[in-house]
Design a protein around this motif. Sequence first.
Motif, PDB file in Angstrom:
ATOM      1  N   SER B  32     -29.032  47.015   3.428  1.00 19.26           N
ATOM      2  CA  SER B  32     -28.479  46.222   4.523  1.00 19.26           C
ATOM      3  C   SER B  32     -29.563  45.931   5.547  1.00 19.26           C
ATOM      4  O   SER B  32     -30.473  46.732   5.751  1.00 19.26           O
ATOM      5  CB  SER B  32     -27.347  46.987   5.209  1.00 19.26           C
ATOM      6  OG  SER B  32     -26.333  47.270   4.284  1.00 19.26           O
ATOM      7  N   PHE B  33     -29.458  44.749   6.153  1.00 12.65           N
ATOM      8  CA  PHE B  33     -30.287  44.432   7.317  1.00 12.65           C
ATOM      9  C   PHE B  33     -29.334  44.316   8.493  1.00 12.65           C
ATOM     10  O   PHE B  33     -28.645  43.304   8.619  1.00 12.65           O
ATOM     11  CB  PHE B  33     -31.039  43.123   7.105  1.00 12.65           C
ATOM     12  CG  PHE B  33     -31.965  43.141   5.924  1.00 12.65           C
ATOM     13  CD1 PHE B  33     -33.191  43.780   6.002  1.00 12.65           C
ATOM     14  CD2 PHE B  33     -31.606  42.534   4.735  1.00 12.65           C
ATOM     15  CE1 PHE B  33     -34.051  43.795   4.911  1.00 12.65           C
ATOM     16  CE2 PHE B  33     -32.456  42.538   3.643  1.00 12.65           C
ATOM     17  CZ  PHE B  33     -33.679  43.180   3.731  1.00 12.65           C
ATOM     18  N   GLY B  34     -29.284  45.319   9.335  1.00 16.74           N
ATOM     19  CA  GLY B  34     -28.303  45.284  10.413  1.00 16.74           C
ATOM     20  C   GLY B  34     -26.907  45.187   9.823  1.00 16.74           C
ATOM     21  O   GLY B  34     -26.499  46.031   9.041  1.00 16.74           O
ATOM     22  N   ASN B  58     -28.278  30.588  -2.498  1.00 15.18           N
ATOM     23  CA  ASN B  58     -29.154  31.057  -1.432  1.00 15.18           C
ATOM     24  C   ASN B  58     -28.447  32.144  -0.645  1.00 15.18           C
ATOM     25  O   ASN B  58     -27.272  32.028  -0.337  1.00 15.18           O
ATOM     26  CB  ASN B  58     -29.516  29.907  -0.496  1.00 15.18           C
ATOM     27  CG  ASN B  58     -30.542  28.985  -1.128  1.00 15.18           C
ATOM     28  OD1 ASN B  58     -31.381  29.438  -1.902  1.00 15.18           O
ATOM     29  ND2 ASN B  58     -30.462  27.707  -0.816  1.00 15.18           N
ATOM     30  N   GLY B  59     -29.191  33.203  -0.345  1.00 17.10           N
ATOM     31  CA  GLY B  59     -28.608  34.290   0.425  1.00 17.10           C
ATOM     32  C   GLY B  59     -27.830  35.281  -0.419  1.00 17.10           C
ATOM     33  O   GLY B  59     -27.230  36.210   0.113  1.00 17.10           O
ATOM     34  N   ALA B  60     -27.842  35.116  -1.739  1.00 18.43           N
ATOM     35  CA  ALA B  60     -27.089  36.015  -2.617  1.00 18.43           C
ATOM     36  C   ALA B  60     -27.735  37.388  -2.707  1.00 18.43           C
ATOM     37  O   ALA B  60     -27.097  38.350  -3.141  1.00 18.43           O
ATOM     38  CB  ALA B  60     -26.966  35.402  -4.007  1.00 18.43           C
ATOM     39  N   GLY B  61     -29.005  37.492  -2.317  1.00 16.17           N
ATOM     40  CA  GLY B  61     -29.689  38.785  -2.344  1.00 16.17           C
ATOM     41  C   GLY B  61     -30.748  38.898  -3.428  1.00 16.17           C
ATOM     42  O   GLY B  61     -31.267  39.987  -3.678  1.00 16.17           O
ATOM     43  N   LYS B  62     -31.112  37.772  -4.050  1.00 20.47           N
ATOM     44  CA  LYS B  62     -32.079  37.814  -5.150  1.00 20.47           C
ATOM     45  C   LYS B  62     -33.451  38.304  -4.679  1.00 20.47           C
ATOM     46  O   LYS B  62     -34.052  39.179  -5.303  1.00 20.47           O
ATOM     47  CB  LYS B  62     -32.220  36.414  -5.774  1.00 20.47           C
ATOM     48  CG  LYS B  62     -30.899  35.789  -6.195  1.00 20.47           C
ATOM     49  CD  LYS B  62     -31.082  34.420  -6.807  1.00 20.47           C
ATOM     50  CE  LYS B  62     -31.655  33.376  -5.864  1.00 20.47           C
ATOM     51  NZ  LYS B  62     -30.785  33.015  -4.739  1.00 20.47           N
ATOM     52  N   SER B  63     -33.926  37.737  -3.573  1.00 20.13           N
ATOM     53  CA  SER B  63     -35.250  38.139  -3.091  1.00 20.13           C
ATOM     54  C   SER B  63     -35.244  39.581  -2.612  1.00 20.13           C
ATOM     55  O   SER B  63     -36.225  40.312  -2.787  1.00 20.13           O
ATOM     56  CB  SER B  63     -35.704  37.223  -1.959  1.00 20.13           C
ATOM     57  OG  SER B  63     -35.909  35.922  -2.457  1.00 20.13           O
ATOM     58  N   THR B  64     -34.144  39.992  -2.012  1.00 21.55           N
ATOM     59  CA  THR B  64     -34.043  41.379  -1.570  1.00 21.55           C
ATOM     60  C   THR B  64     -34.118  42.310  -2.783  1.00 21.55           C
ATOM     61  O   THR B  64     -34.781  43.352  -2.735  1.00 21.55           O
ATOM     62  CB  THR B  64     -32.732  41.604  -0.793  1.00 21.55           C
ATOM     63  OG1 THR B  64     -32.652  40.636   0.251  1.00 21.55           O
ATOM     64  CG2 THR B  64     -32.672  42.995  -0.211  1.00 21.55           C
ATOM     65  N   LEU B  65     -33.474  41.906  -3.864  1.00 21.66           N
ATOM     66  CA  LEU B  65     -33.526  42.674  -5.103  1.00 21.66           C
ATOM     67  C   LEU B  65     -34.974  42.825  -5.574  1.00 21.66           C
ATOM     68  O   LEU B  65     -35.442  43.927  -5.887  1.00 21.66           O
ATOM     69  CB  LEU B  65     -32.681  41.951  -6.159  1.00 21.66           C
ATOM     70  CG  LEU B  65     -32.570  42.576  -7.540  1.00 21.66           C
ATOM     71  CD1 LEU B  65     -31.753  43.850  -7.473  1.00 21.66           C
ATOM     72  CD2 LEU B  65     -31.927  41.595  -8.518  1.00 21.66           C
TER      73      LEU B  65
HETATM   74  N1  LIG Z   1     -35.946  41.005   6.330  1.00 20.59           N
HETATM   75  C1  LIG Z   1     -34.671  40.630   6.533  1.00 20.59           C
HETATM   76  N2  LIG Z   1     -34.075  40.851   7.720  1.00 20.59           N
HETATM   77  C2  LIG Z   1     -32.790  40.495   7.934  1.00 20.59           C
HETATM   78  N3  LIG Z   1     -32.020  39.898   7.021  1.00 20.59           N
HETATM   79  C3  LIG Z   1     -32.543  39.642   5.822  1.00 20.59           C
HETATM   80  C4  LIG Z   1     -33.904  39.986   5.517  1.00 20.59           C
HETATM   81  N4  LIG Z   1     -34.148  39.625   4.238  1.00 20.59           N
HETATM   82  C5  LIG Z   1     -33.007  39.072   3.772  1.00 20.59           C
HETATM   83  N5  LIG Z   1     -32.040  39.079   4.721  1.00 20.59           N
HETATM   84  C6  LIG Z   1     -30.660  38.582   4.541  1.00 20.59           C
HETATM   85  O1  LIG Z   1     -30.163  39.128   3.364  1.00 20.59           O
HETATM   86  C7  LIG Z   1     -29.428  38.152   2.639  1.00 20.59           C
HETATM   87  C8  LIG Z   1     -30.024  37.970   1.260  1.00 20.59           C
HETATM   88  O2  LIG Z   1     -31.255  37.312   1.370  1.00 20.59           O
HETATM   89  P1  LIG Z   1     -32.228  37.024   0.151  1.00 20.59           P
HETATM   90  O3  LIG Z   1     -32.368  38.270  -0.645  1.00 20.59           O
HETATM   91  O4  LIG Z   1     -33.458  36.423   0.662  1.00 20.59           O
HETATM   92  O5  LIG Z   1     -31.388  35.942  -0.675  1.00 20.59           O
HETATM   93  P2  LIG Z   1     -31.831  34.956  -1.839  1.00 20.59           P
HETATM   94  O6  LIG Z   1     -33.236  35.285  -2.225  1.00 20.59           O
HETATM   95  O7  LIG Z   1     -30.857  35.215  -2.926  1.00 20.59           O
HETATM   96  O8  LIG Z   1     -31.707  33.573  -1.312  1.00 20.59           O
HETATM   97  C9  LIG Z   1     -29.437  36.891   3.498  1.00 20.59           C
HETATM   98  O9  LIG Z   1     -28.242  36.859   4.237  1.00 20.59           O
HETATM   99  C10 LIG Z   1     -30.613  37.080   4.390  1.00 20.59           C
HETATM  100  O10 LIG Z   1     -30.409  36.427   5.611  1.00 20.59           O
END
Ligand SMILES: Nc1ncnc2c1ncn2[C@@H]1O[C@H](COP(=O)(O)OP(=O)(O)O)[C@@H](O)[C@H]1O
Lengths: 360, 275
Positions: B32-34, B58-65
């Motif tokens: 989680s971010f906040g 977009n925003g599904a969490g792929k990059s976070t993964l």
């Molecule tokens: N460093 C961060 N700080 C706060 N929120 C983040 C951060 N990275 C990602 N998020 C949030 O987490 C969610 C998933 O983001 P992200 O993984 O980038 O999605 P995707 O790559 O699938 O488009 C989004 O709502 C984004 O705003």
Amino acid sequence: MRGTGGALVSIPAAEGHRSAPSRRRRMTQWAFGSAELVVALVIILFVLVGATQSAQFFDGLTWINILRNTVFVAIAGCFTTIVLVNGGLDLSIGSVFMAGAVGGAAVADAGYGNLLAFLAGIGIGAAVGLLNGLLINYAQMPAIIVTLGTLFAVRALAVTLTQGQPIGPLPNDFAAIGQSDFLGLPLLVYYALIIVVVAYLLLHRTMFGWNVRAIGGNRVAARSMGIRVNRVATSVYVLSGVSAALAGVLMASRLGAGDPTLGNGFELQVIAAAIIGGTSIYGAIGTVPGTVLGALLLSVLTTGLILLKVDPGLQNFAVGVVIIVAAGMDRARKARMFRTSTNVARERQGKKASDKDANR
Amino acid sequence: MNTSAVTPVERGLTPRSTGTYPVLELRDASKSFGHVVALNQVNLSVHAGEVLAVVGDNGAGKSTLVKVISGVHRPDMGELLVHGSRISPGHPTEARAQGISTVFQDLALVETLDVAANMFLGRQISRWGVFANRRRMIAEAEKTLRTYQGNVPSVRVAVGELSGGQRQSVAIARAIRENNPIVLMDEPTAALGVQETARVGSIINSLRAEGKAVVIVSHDLGFVFEHCDRIQVMRLGRSSATRDVRDTTREGVIGLITGAVPGDDTRDHRPRSGS
Ligand SMILES: Nc1ncnc2c1ncn2[C@@H]1O[C@H](COP(=O)(O)OP(=O)(O)O)[C@@H](O)[C@H]1O
Ligand SMILES: [Mg+2]
């Protein structure tokens, strides 16, 4: 620093890659791209013009004086350059300079000897630098605010501890370090040379220096690729504190006393020297030789204007003009650097083309 | 759907064609971010010689993964296994040491440094342990780009002077150069033209042939169906379904992405089963 990308990638990388359009274009790029060259030319020009007004411009003693005045700004300036290239800022060095002088003087005055005097001064600088670095990188506070805070606090502490009185006169053998000459030049000049070379190697030749530059260019990318960003960016402040304090101890030795009123505005002179020498306050760009030339220009200017009998009140006016011109050239240089489609497009949208604000 | 009888976790762990344990496995990772729950108990597994696509809005969490696996973010919960043993990278260097190479969505390039310096960002070649061995790094970077055909004019050019496609080439070449068993690419074809995209496709094919475990995040479903073996759909921070490319269609995947077709992960509608 020569050529379009060369100016970006520091000296060792600079020679080869000019994508070789016309020879003339390369020459102009080199001239505009190299802050060092411009500053060196300005110094020479100023001296030549000044010499038509005052014969003292060619006096050896004048130059020894100029060099002696350059030493302190140059020592601290090299490491301020490293802080700036890293994307940081250290305003506290004016007070750290004084604290180093007073701390070193106190130890020398108490008879503990030269070595301990220097170690004490340096220790103070390292401690303040570490505090700055930790607050900025781990507590993630803005550098300008943290170091402004330590600028005030350190001076207040030193003034209180000394009750505002200079410590001295200091023992002769301590004063000899900063007052003796060797081969007609003050020893101070040799110390400064050594420190400048160390800073040069550190920023331009070591892996540490390349990491510093990477962090200043794109902190997020540097971290993603595994650079220990917080560690590097903290150590940069420690180095800055140590160099300013060391300059302070040398100043105490030269004056034969540690004066708590020293170093007011020193930080601004140091930052001015770096900016005149082509260092960008947005990080990533800057060289140690540039800053040394910037420090020399400041010193030549102040001494020269006295020789020219210019109203002392106007001296700082000249310094101010030089800083603004230097900053303008930095801007122009950067605009030349990224003439890529994305940046041109961003410029059209009215956004700054290559500023790294987003990562600072 | 066809696999709805199996829980997602079991499916994630099921050995594929090779019949071995996964090279890379993420179990129940949350981040989680906040207030934003970017990852919610996500599972992922990739075998040697397999290319897994991760798709989602977009925003599904792929990059976070991707960032959790590559050590940029530490997950709040969950575990990461490489070759079956648990690791907890707190820093990108540690993930890389475990054999994970990453092409980040933002490419992680420093615009003010030249291509050679970027190629060795965070992994410089040293001389006497402290000095940067620029000569060797430049030579190696040139060699890499020659092999990779990155269409980059010179390794001495600042990355800020390169086009989007050239930058992407540099980032991909950098990751491939490391020759690690696990390769993650977050939208590697985003800035690329047709020809360049095809080259990335052939790079992915050869990574598979070399027996690497590959994870590709992409919005380009045509590309995904052509080059990937399995598709994992992310939706609102969850891994909603995983499909073999042979068992599904483009329309089926789009339905899963938009939520028109319900996924297999229905944990939000029932108490969490012990997984
Ligand atoms: N460093 C961060 N700080 C706060 N929120 C983040 C951060 N990275 C990602 N998020 C949030 O987490 C969610 C998933 O983001 P992200 O993984 O980038 O999605 P995707 O790559 O699938 O488009 C989004 O709502 C984004 O705003
Ligand atoms: Mg993304």
